[in-house]
Design an enzyme around this catalytic site. Structure first.
Site, PDB file in Angstrom:
ATOM      1  CD  GLU A 175      -3.093  -1.043   2.166  1.00  0.00           C
ATOM      2  OE1 GLU A 175      -2.998  -0.208   3.088  1.00  0.00           O
ATOM      3  OE2 GLU A 175      -4.048  -1.839   2.081  1.00  0.00           O
ATOM      4  CD  GLU A 294      -4.080  -5.774   2.950  1.00  0.00           C
ATOM      5  OE1 GLU A 294      -4.980  -5.091   3.497  1.00  0.00           O
ATOM      6  OE2 GLU A 294      -2.869  -5.503   3.029  1.00  0.00           O
TER       7      GLU A 294
END
Length: 502
Positions: A175, A294
């Protein structure tokens, strides 16, 4: 009533692709009680000689998780992997800035690799591209995958691990588009370091596959532009671009909530388009695949997490207790991913134990299954083979954010080797059952062997250590006659119709 009928046609030749088993992957981060108190609790009655809870391992085996992403997540962007190897007594305690806790480093690379082996899973290892970079990444690959005769491979051997782990899949950071991330970067900054890290990691071990960071979620202001820029830099060096997405029913609007898998579908299609745009731009013959590493429901624990005492060790964090409606959405999300089996090759349910997880544990107590455990288990166990492209006609409805939401969310998997056909189906109707007719004349001699149903009159019903009222039953009424499967799918239900050649 004609309004609550759905039809489906399944043909052996209407194939999307062979399903990569890695789509049934999961994730364990050094976060909350995922590691300490989750997979690892040395004083527990069920702990083995390594301190690993065997009751948890048995549940992970039940889910047949083939791949586990580790050690993060946000955690990895501040993690020095060297802290977690060598004699445990000599390992430093560190402040984990990602989750404002204290990391003891009692569990590190070698311990986790041991746990994964016991759980019959491979590891999807993430490298730190936040506070670290190219050097630490290549050294970790050398430590894990090089046989011997070099500094880091011999260091591993000195730590009691003779044979290399041969870890296949690696994540290039986590991320990195997020301002919350330690070492947050622009797309160009990340693209450059990811490309250079990828190069040297593959020089150490040319057999590995690499995942570049996509956007943290579809709503990021930099979404699409981020993917395009990152792939522009990394295209020749990576195999995958990642997707992350979590959903929640914050407005208590069930019809809209269960339609969120349509947004997930659009997200997947968008990222495929961006990857193919860069392929065209580069005149490349190479195809980039997707790693949805995710995904889950996450919103129940948000308020509770604001009260955590900073710098505590393994406090309860992100401990969402899932209800029945969450299991329905998870089922819809799994079906959505199978529809993209041609490009979606890795997915990681985030996470596996205690932290937004299908498995929960009590300290010194029992382990139990959350509502979302069941659709994930059914899909993982019975969803191996070829994803079929069903022709579906279903009633539709409109919700706050979506139009033309199919009442029937469904797909099918054909396992030619076992001569099995499995239909996964969610009935999104809030009021009534859905009569399903499925034409499988192409599958001659097939019989219904089981119709599993997950249903509950209370959408907010949860499981706990005291009992699991949300559990599947096998009393579904699917039947076959002359190549036509008929079944009544109860209102708001998850269904698994299993057929096999007699």
């Amino acid at each position: 009533m004609a309004s609550n009928k759905a039809k489906m046609i399944l043909e052996k030749d209407f194939k999307i692709a062979e399903i990569d088993k890695r789509v049934y992957g999961s994730f364990i981060e050094h976060l909350g009680r995922a590691v300490y108190g989750g997979i690892y609790e040395p004083g527990h009655p069920q702990a083995d000689e390594n301190g690993f809870r065997q009751d948890v391992i048995e549940m992970v085996k039940e889910l047949q998780v083939p791949l586990v992403r580790y050690p993060g997540g946000n955690f990895v962007s501040g993690y020095n992997w060297e802290d977690g190897v060598g004699p445990v007594a000599e390992r430093p305690r560190r402040l984990d800035l990602a989750w404002r806790t204290t990391e003891t480093n009692e569990i590190g690379t070698n311990e986790f690799m041991k746990w994964a082996e016991l759980a019959n899973a491979e590891v999807n290892m993430a490298v730190n591209l936040g506070t670290r970079g190219i050097d630490a990444a290549r050294n970790l690959v050398e430590y894990c995958n090089h046989p011997s005769g070099s500094y880091y491979s011999d260091l591993r051997i000195s730590h009691g691990v003779k044979d290399p782990y041969k870890i296949k899949t690696w994540c290039l950071g986590n991320e990195m588009d997020g301002p919350w991330q330690i070492g947050h970067k622009t797309a160009a900054e990340y693209g450059r370091i990811a490309a250079e890290a990828a190069k040297v990691m593959k020089w150490v071990d040319p057999t590995i596959e690499l995942v570049a960071c996509g956007s943290s979620n579809r709503n990021m202001p930099t979404f699409a532009e981020w993917e395009a820029t990152v792939l522009d830099h990394t295209y020749d060096h990576v195999e995958f671009i990642s997707l992350h997405q979590y959903y929640g029913n914050r407005d208590n609007d069930v019809a809209n909530y269960l339609a969120l898998s349509l947004e997930m579908d659009d997200f997947i299609k968008s990222v495929i388009s961006i990857a193919d745009y860069i392929k065209a731009k580069k005149r490349s013959k190479k195809k980039i695949n997707l790693a949805f590493d995710e995904w889950n429901v996450w919103y129940h624990s948000n308020e509770q997490d604001k009260k955590i005492e900073p710098w505590s060790i393994a406090p309860p964090q992100l401990e969402d207790i899932y209800n029945f409606e969450d299991a329905l959405l998870v089922g819809c999300m799994l079906i959505t991913m199978l529809k993209h089996a041609d490009r979606l090759k890795i997915a990681c349910l985030a996470q596996l134990v205690n932290v937004i997880a299908p498995i929960m544990t009590e300290e010194n107590g029992t382990a139990w299954k959350q509502t979302i455990f069941y659709p994930f288990m059914h899909t993982s166990v019975f969803g191996r083979g070829v994803a079929l492209n069903p022709i579906i006609s279903s009633p539709k409805y409109d919700s706050k954010d979506f139009t033309d939401v199919p009442v029937l969310e469904s797909t099918a998997v054909y396992n030619e080797e076992k001569e099995e056909l499995t239909i996964f189906a969610v009935n999104r109707d809030l009021e009534e059952g859905l009569h399903l007719e499925c034409d499988i004349r192409n599958f001659e001699g097939y019989q219904v062997i089981e119709h599993i149903v997950l249903e509950n009159d209370d959408l907010k019903k949860t499981n706990s250590a005291q009992g699991t009222p949300v559990e599947p039953h096998t009393n579904g009424n699917a039947a076959i006659d002359g190549g036509l499967v008929t079944a009544m799918l109860p209102k708001l239900s998850w269904n698994v119709i299993r057929l096999a050649k007699k």
